[in-house]
Design a protein around this motif. Structure first.
Motif, PDB file in Angstrom:
ATOM      1  N   VAL A   1       0.912  -1.462   0.013  1.00  0.00           N
ATOM      2  CA  VAL A   1      -0.043  -0.056  -0.063  1.00  0.00           C
ATOM      3  C   VAL A   1       1.108   1.185  -0.026  1.00  0.00           C
ATOM      4  CG1 VAL A   1      -1.802   1.118   1.390  1.00  0.00           C
ATOM      5  CG2 VAL A   1      -1.711  -1.084   1.332  1.00  0.00           C
TER       6      VAL A   1
ATOM      7  N   GLU B   1      -0.371   4.519  -0.908  1.00  0.00           N
ATOM      8  CA  GLU B   1      -1.339   5.623  -0.437  1.00  0.00           C
ATOM      9  C   GLU B   1      -1.773   5.770   0.892  1.00  0.00           C
ATOM     10  OE1 GLU B   1      -4.567   6.508  -3.280  1.00  0.00           O
ATOM     11  OE2 GLU B   1      -3.822   5.152  -4.797  1.00  0.00           O
TER      12      GLU B   1
ATOM     13  N   VAL C   1      -4.265   5.492   3.824  1.00  0.00           N
ATOM     14  CA  VAL C   1      -5.503   4.810   4.140  1.00  0.00           C
ATOM     15  C   VAL C   1      -6.185   5.527   5.111  1.00  0.00           C
ATOM     16  CG1 VAL C   1      -6.631   2.394   4.741  1.00  0.00           C
ATOM     17  CG2 VAL C   1      -4.372   2.587   3.430  1.00  0.00           C
TER      18      VAL C   1
ATOM     19  N   VAL D   1     -11.330   3.236   6.552  1.00  0.00           N
ATOM     20  CA  VAL D   1     -11.136   2.250   5.501  1.00  0.00           C
ATOM     21  C   VAL D   1     -10.347   1.229   6.026  1.00  0.00           C
ATOM     22  CG1 VAL D   1      -9.992   2.014   3.253  1.00  0.00           C
ATOM     23  CG2 VAL D   1     -11.662   3.678   3.654  1.00  0.00           C
ATOM     24  N   GLY D   2      -9.146   1.576   6.731  1.00  0.00           N
ATOM     25  CA  GLY D   2      -8.251   0.517   7.390  1.00  0.00           C
ATOM     26  C   GLY D   2      -8.997  -0.416   8.279  1.00  0.00           C
TER      27      GLY D   2
ATOM     28  N   ASP E   1      -3.147  -1.412  -3.060  1.00  0.00           N
ATOM     29  CA  ASP E   1      -3.782  -0.186  -3.410  1.00  0.00           C
ATOM     30  C   ASP E   1      -3.445  -0.070  -5.124  1.00  0.00           C
ATOM     31  OD1 ASP E   1      -1.200   0.725  -3.145  1.00  0.00           O
ATOM     32  OD2 ASP E   1      -1.802   2.579  -2.418  1.00  0.00           O
TER      33      ASP E   1
ATOM     34  N   GLY F   1      -6.349   4.566  -6.545  1.00  0.00           N
ATOM     35  CA  GLY F   1      -7.458   5.273  -5.459  1.00  0.00           C
ATOM     36  C   GLY F   1      -8.161   4.146  -4.699  1.00  0.00           C
ATOM     37  N   THR F   2      -8.071   2.694  -4.738  1.00  0.00           N
ATOM     38  CA  THR F   2      -8.929   1.864  -4.253  1.00  0.00           C
ATOM     39  C   THR F   2      -8.073   0.736  -3.479  1.00  0.00           C
ATOM     40  OG1 THR F   2     -10.299   1.782  -6.038  1.00  0.00           O
ATOM     41  CG2 THR F   2     -10.525  -0.050  -4.734  1.00  0.00           C
ATOM     42  N   LEU F   3      -8.381   0.645  -2.111  1.00  0.00           N
ATOM     43  CA  LEU F   3      -7.588  -0.535  -1.477  1.00  0.00           C
ATOM     44  C   LEU F   3      -8.380  -1.765  -1.732  1.00  0.00           C
ATOM     45  CD1 LEU F   3      -5.536  -0.778   0.732  1.00  0.00           C
ATOM     46  CD2 LEU F   3      -7.574  -1.198   2.365  1.00  0.00           C
TER      47      LEU F   3
ATOM     48  N   LEU G   1     -10.490   4.724  -1.472  1.00  0.00           N
ATOM     49  CA  LEU G   1      -9.506   5.473  -0.540  1.00  0.00           C
ATOM     50  C   LEU G   1      -9.701   6.993  -0.442  1.00  0.00           C
ATOM     51  CD1 LEU G   1      -5.943   3.802  -1.355  1.00  0.00           C
ATOM     52  CD2 LEU G   1      -7.419   3.512   0.672  1.00  0.00           C
ATOM     53  N   THR G   2     -10.810   7.248  -1.040  1.00  0.00           N
ATOM     54  CA  THR G   2     -11.044   8.818  -0.681  1.00  0.00           C
ATOM     55  C   THR G   2     -12.560   9.015  -0.527  1.00  0.00           C
ATOM     56  OG1 THR G   2     -11.967   8.930  -3.163  1.00  0.00           O
ATOM     57  CG2 THR G   2      -9.723   9.858  -2.866  1.00  0.00           C
TER      58      THR G   2
END
Length: 160
Positions: A62, A64, A66, A70-71, A101, A104-106, A159-160
């Motif tokens: 990862v 970016e 988090v 989300v984490g 990631d 912009g997505t985990l 992640l946003t």
């Protein structure tokens, strides 16, 4: 085994309280229970699954930041997926946990080569809970049997 279940319940209850505090946050001092578990807690989950007999490999890539919610959702998805492996996959399953990631997505993937749940067993709320966790942060979750055996859980959390 019962001590492990009791410990997991206590942890889940504390995390639920912390999550509710975040949702109710009025700008007051931080909750005395501390921050929500996140990606930094994954090694402990992996170790617990290993102690229960699973052969777990995990990768976390990862780059970016988090967000805490989300984490926490990612942690709970991995926790429930590993719990399901230990409960339903049979003895000594090989498990892969992959968190990364991209765009912009985990992305979370948990796969195993186990035998799966007993077809006559009582269904639980694990998969429903994982889907709700993913949805709570705007994400998605898919789960089901893998071609050739085993089970797969995949989640995509923005992640946003």
């Amino acid at each position: 085994a019962l001590d492990d279940i009791a410990g997991t319940c206590r942890t889940a209850r504390g995390e639920l309280r912390a999550t509710l505090e975040v949702l109710r946050d009025d700008g007051g001092p931080e909750d005395a229970r501390g921050p929500l578990a996140g990606l930094d807690g994954l090694p402990d989950l992996v170790e617990a699954a290993r102690l229960a007999g699973a052969r777990v490999e995990h990768r976390v890539r990862v780059t970016e930041p988090v967000p805490p919610a989300v984490g926490a959702a990612a942690y709970r998805v991995v926790q429930e997926a590993l719990t399901n492996v230990v409960r339903h996959a049979g003895p000594g399953p090989a498990v892969s946990v992959d968190v990364s990631d991209r765009d912009g997505t985990l992305r979370i993937g948990v796969t195993d080569d186990g035998t799966g749940p007993d077809p006559g067993g009582t269904p639980g709320f694990g998969l429903v809970g994982m889907r709700e966790r993913a949805r709570s942060v705007g994400g998605t979750l898919e789960a089901g049997p893998r071609e050739g055996g085993g089970f797969r859980v995949t989640a995509a959390l923005p992640l946003t």
